[in-house]
Design a protein around this motif. Structure first.
Motif, PDB file in Angstrom:
ATOM      1  N   LEU A   6      42.868  46.339  47.246  1.00 36.69           N
ATOM      2  CA  LEU A   6      42.013  45.825  48.312  1.00 36.69           C
ATOM      3  C   LEU A   6      42.736  44.790  49.158  1.00 36.69           C
ATOM      4  CD1 LEU A   6      38.651  45.454  46.357  1.00 36.69           C
ATOM      5  CD2 LEU A   6      39.174  47.137  48.136  1.00 36.69           C
ATOM      6  N   LEU A   7      43.591  43.987  48.514  1.00 31.17           N
ATOM      7  CA  LEU A   7      44.360  42.992  49.252  1.00 31.17           C
ATOM      8  C   LEU A   7      45.309  43.671  50.236  1.00 31.17           C
ATOM      9  CD1 LEU A   7      45.249  40.069  49.743  1.00 31.17           C
ATOM     10  CD2 LEU A   7      46.872  40.320  47.842  1.00 31.17           C
ATOM     11  N   LEU A   8      45.953  44.743  49.809  1.00 28.68           N
ATOM     12  CA  LEU A   8      46.855  45.483  50.682  1.00 28.68           C
ATOM     13  C   LEU A   8      46.092  46.090  51.858  1.00 28.68           C
ATOM     14  CD1 LEU A   8      49.714  46.546  51.209  1.00 28.68           C
ATOM     15  CD2 LEU A   8      49.200  48.483  49.710  1.00 28.68           C
ATOM     16  N   GLN A   9      44.939  46.659  51.578  1.00 31.36           N
ATOM     17  CA  GLN A   9      44.116  47.204  52.649  1.00 31.36           C
ATOM     18  C   GLN A   9      43.632  46.098  53.587  1.00 31.36           C
ATOM     19  OE1 GLN A   9      41.059  49.310  50.504  1.00 31.36           O
ATOM     20  NE2 GLN A   9      42.343  51.110  50.156  1.00 31.36           N
ATOM     21  N   GLY A  10      43.370  44.937  53.012  1.00 34.61           N
ATOM     22  CA  GLY A  10      42.947  43.802  53.825  1.00 34.61           C
ATOM     23  C   GLY A  10      44.041  43.325  54.761  1.00 34.61           C
ATOM     24  N   LEU A  11      45.286  43.345  54.283  1.00 29.86           N
ATOM     25  CA  LEU A  11      46.408  42.968  55.143  1.00 29.86           C
ATOM     26  C   LEU A  11      46.538  43.927  56.319  1.00 29.86           C
ATOM     27  CD1 LEU A  11      49.120  42.015  52.481  1.00 29.86           C
ATOM     28  CD2 LEU A  11      47.943  40.463  54.063  1.00 29.86           C
ATOM     29  N   LEU A 246      43.061  36.546  58.227  1.00 30.86           N
ATOM     30  CA  LEU A 246      42.150  35.988  57.228  1.00 30.86           C
ATOM     31  C   LEU A 246      40.878  36.827  57.109  1.00 30.86           C
ATOM     32  CD1 LEU A 246      41.174  33.752  55.293  1.00 30.86           C
ATOM     33  CD2 LEU A 246      40.367  32.488  57.292  1.00 30.86           C
ATOM     34  N   LEU A 247      40.321  37.230  58.247  1.00 29.81           N
ATOM     35  CA  LEU A 247      39.084  38.019  58.222  1.00 29.81           C
ATOM     36  C   LEU A 247      39.314  39.386  57.579  1.00 29.81           C
ATOM     37  CD1 LEU A 247      37.441  37.301  61.694  1.00 29.81           C
ATOM     38  CD2 LEU A 247      36.794  36.400  59.459  1.00 29.81           C
ATOM     39  N   GLY A 248      40.437  40.024  57.926  1.00 28.26           N
ATOM     40  CA  GLY A 248      40.736  41.326  57.344  1.00 28.26           C
ATOM     41  C   GLY A 248      40.869  41.267  55.836  1.00 28.26           C
ATOM     42  N   VAL A 249      41.583  40.266  55.355  1.00 28.83           N
ATOM     43  CA  VAL A 249      41.769  40.115  53.907  1.00 28.83           C
ATOM     44  C   VAL A 249      40.450  39.770  53.230  1.00 28.83           C
ATOM     45  CG1 VAL A 249      42.864  38.688  52.131  1.00 28.83           C
ATOM     46  CG2 VAL A 249      44.207  39.488  54.083  1.00 28.83           C
ATOM     47  N   ALA A 250      39.699  38.832  53.822  1.00 28.90           N
ATOM     48  CA  ALA A 250      38.433  38.402  53.211  1.00 28.90           C
ATOM     49  C   ALA A 250      37.432  39.546  53.133  1.00 28.90           C
ATOM     50  CB  ALA A 250      37.846  37.241  54.012  1.00 28.90           C
ATOM     51  N   GLU A 251      37.345  40.348  54.203  1.00 32.14           N
ATOM     52  CA  GLU A 251      36.413  41.472  54.197  1.00 32.14           C
ATOM     53  C   GLU A 251      36.711  42.455  53.082  1.00 32.14           C
ATOM     54  OE1 GLU A 251      35.023  42.026  58.882  1.00 32.14           O
ATOM     55  OE2 GLU A 251      36.384  43.459  57.922  1.00 32.14           O
ATOM     56  N   VAL A 253      38.869  42.080  50.322  1.00 31.30           N
ATOM     57  CA  VAL A 253      38.866  41.510  48.972  1.00 31.30           C
ATOM     58  C   VAL A 253      37.437  41.186  48.552  1.00 31.30           C
ATOM     59  CG1 VAL A 253      39.606  39.547  47.574  1.00 31.30           C
ATOM     60  CG2 VAL A 253      41.224  40.647  49.141  1.00 31.30           C
ATOM     61  N   GLY A 254      36.606  40.828  49.533  1.00 36.52           N
ATOM     62  CA  GLY A 254      35.220  40.480  49.232  1.00 36.52           C
ATOM     63  C   GLY A 254      34.434  41.614  48.617  1.00 36.52           C
ATOM     64  N   ILE A 255      34.767  42.853  48.997  1.00 37.91           N
ATOM     65  CA  ILE A 255      34.017  43.987  48.444  1.00 37.91           C
ATOM     66  C   ILE A 255      34.518  44.372  47.050  1.00 37.91           C
ATOM     67  CG2 ILE A 255      33.486  44.853  50.747  1.00 37.91           C
ATOM     68  CD1 ILE A 255      35.570  47.039  50.310  1.00 37.91           C
ATOM     69  N   SER A 259      29.164  45.090  47.769  1.00 35.07           N
ATOM     70  CA  SER A 259      29.117  46.360  48.481  1.00 35.07           C
ATOM     71  C   SER A 259      29.866  46.235  49.813  1.00 35.07           C
ATOM     72  CB  SER A 259      27.657  46.749  48.752  1.00 35.07           C
ATOM     73  OG  SER A 259      27.569  47.770  49.718  1.00 35.07           O
ATOM     74  N   SER A 260      30.388  47.350  50.311  1.00 36.29           N
ATOM     75  CA  SER A 260      31.090  47.338  51.594  1.00 36.29           C
ATOM     76  C   SER A 260      30.158  46.951  52.735  1.00 36.29           C
ATOM     77  CB  SER A 260      31.703  48.707  51.872  1.00 36.29           C
ATOM     78  OG  SER A 260      30.710  49.715  51.916  1.00 36.29           O
ATOM     79  N   ALA A 261      28.852  47.068  52.535  1.00 35.29           N
ATOM     80  CA  ALA A 261      27.884  46.664  53.553  1.00 35.29           C
ATOM     81  C   ALA A 261      27.929  45.160  53.808  1.00 35.29           C
ATOM     82  CB  ALA A 261      26.476  47.073  53.125  1.00 35.29           C
ATOM     83  N   TRP A 262      28.585  44.419  52.896  1.00 31.79           N
ATOM     84  CA  TRP A 262      28.672  42.965  53.047  1.00 31.79           C
ATOM     85  C   TRP A 262      29.817  42.529  53.959  1.00 31.79           C
ATOM     86  CZ3 TRP A 262      25.730  38.880  51.204  1.00 31.79           C
ATOM     87  CH2 TRP A 262      24.665  39.232  50.380  1.00 31.79           C
ATOM     88  N   LYS A 263      30.632  43.457  54.426  1.00 35.11           N
ATOM     89  CA  LYS A 263      31.792  43.072  55.245  1.00 35.11           C
ATOM     90  C   LYS A 263      31.417  42.191  56.438  1.00 35.11           C
ATOM     91  CE  LYS A 263      35.377  46.503  54.278  1.00 35.11           C
ATOM     92  NZ  LYS A 263      36.263  47.524  54.878  1.00 35.11           N
TER      93      LYS A 263
END
Length: 290
Positions: A6-11, A246-251, A253-255, A259-263
């Protein structure tokens, strides 16, 4: 293992956000125009690239060139036809903001009429996954990270090491003084819109390979650009890039636990936190600085 994936996808997502936010920050820092229609530039470039490949069967290079031309034409056109006439009448910041929001709403509806509300995506080599040890990431994501790593420092360098960047910084500080020295502020404003619009093109042409596009993407992209710019520092181009990352990583990693609905809630929760705790953003600067 899932966390690092998820961190890689967030980057990757953050790299795309960074490119979009840098364009928005450049336009705002230079012209003091809150370009709410910036997301439309992104959507138009993405749709142009998609249509050129799928309907016209153009070479990808030609499709990218078309997307870039449309992005620049739209950004410069909105400035020339909407913002500049309003500036000549000394329109307030709120009036310009309302006009830009109106352009966004009208253009989103035009995209709905032209393409419908369906998602459009592209498959191909760029959408294929690549194994990086235990992780899998698409070529499009890797390319997005690489482009952001090159283009963001390039834009910052232009702002600080070129004559054009000097004029941009001077406009941000005192546009009337620049015109007093015989330089045309309108010309440099349009250059700012052209460069800022070009910044979104790499992320836009990769979007169909990553998550697909639809007219509502324009609104989402605008909100992300605004949030990233505020979080990073409203007058800092490098800060806007950091905010996007920061937003990309947080979104993503946050899921890990949500749920992805929380992005969206994650992104704007971070924005709210910064507005309360550090309203001036990560990087505090005056004018379009790094």
């Amino acid at each position: 293992m899932l966390f690092w994936q998820l961190l890689l996808q967030g980057l990757a997502a953050g790299a795309g956000y960074a490119l979009i936010a840098v364009g928005f920050a450049l336009i705002y820092s230079t012209t003091r125009t809150f370009h709410f229609a910036h997301g439309v530039t992104y959507a138009l470039a993405a749709y142009a690239y998609y249509a050129a490949l799928e309907s016209l069967h153009w070479h990808p290079a030609a499709a990218i060139l078309l997307a870039a031309c449309i992005a620049v034409a739209f950004g410069v056109g909105v400035d020339a036809l909407v913002y500049q006439p309003m500036r000549r009448t000394a329109a307030s910041f709120l009036t310009l903001f309302a006009a830009s929001f109106g352009v966004l709403v009208v253009m989103v509806n035009c995209l709905v009429l032209a393409f419908g509300n369906s998602f459009y995506s592209l498959s191909g080599r760029l959408s294929q996954g690549v194994e990086l040890g235990p992780f899998i990431v698409s070529l499009a994501n890797l390319l997005e990270i690489a482009l952001a790593a090159v283009l963001v420092p390039l834009v910052v360098a232009v702002m600080h090491r070129t004559r054009l960047g000097t004029f941009f910084r001077a406009m941000a500080e005192n546009n009337e003084l620049v015109e007093g020295f015989g330089f045309t502020g309108r010309r440099y404003a349009r250059l700012a819109f052209a460069i800022g619009s070009l910044c979104v093109v790499p992320a836009a042409v990769l979007a169909p390979y990553i998550g697909g596009i639809q007219p509502g993407t324009a609104t989402v992209v605008t909100l992300i650009a605004i949030a990233a710019t505020i979080i990073g520092g409203i007058d800092s181009i490098a800060g806007a890039a950091l905010g996007g990352l920061l937003l990309g990583v947080a979104e993503n990693v946050g899921i890990w636990k949500l749920s992805s609905a929380w992005k969206p809630a994650i992104s704007f929760g971070i924005l709210l936190l910064f507005l309360i705790v550090r309203p001036r953003g990560i990087v505090v600067a005056r004018g379009p600085r790094a």
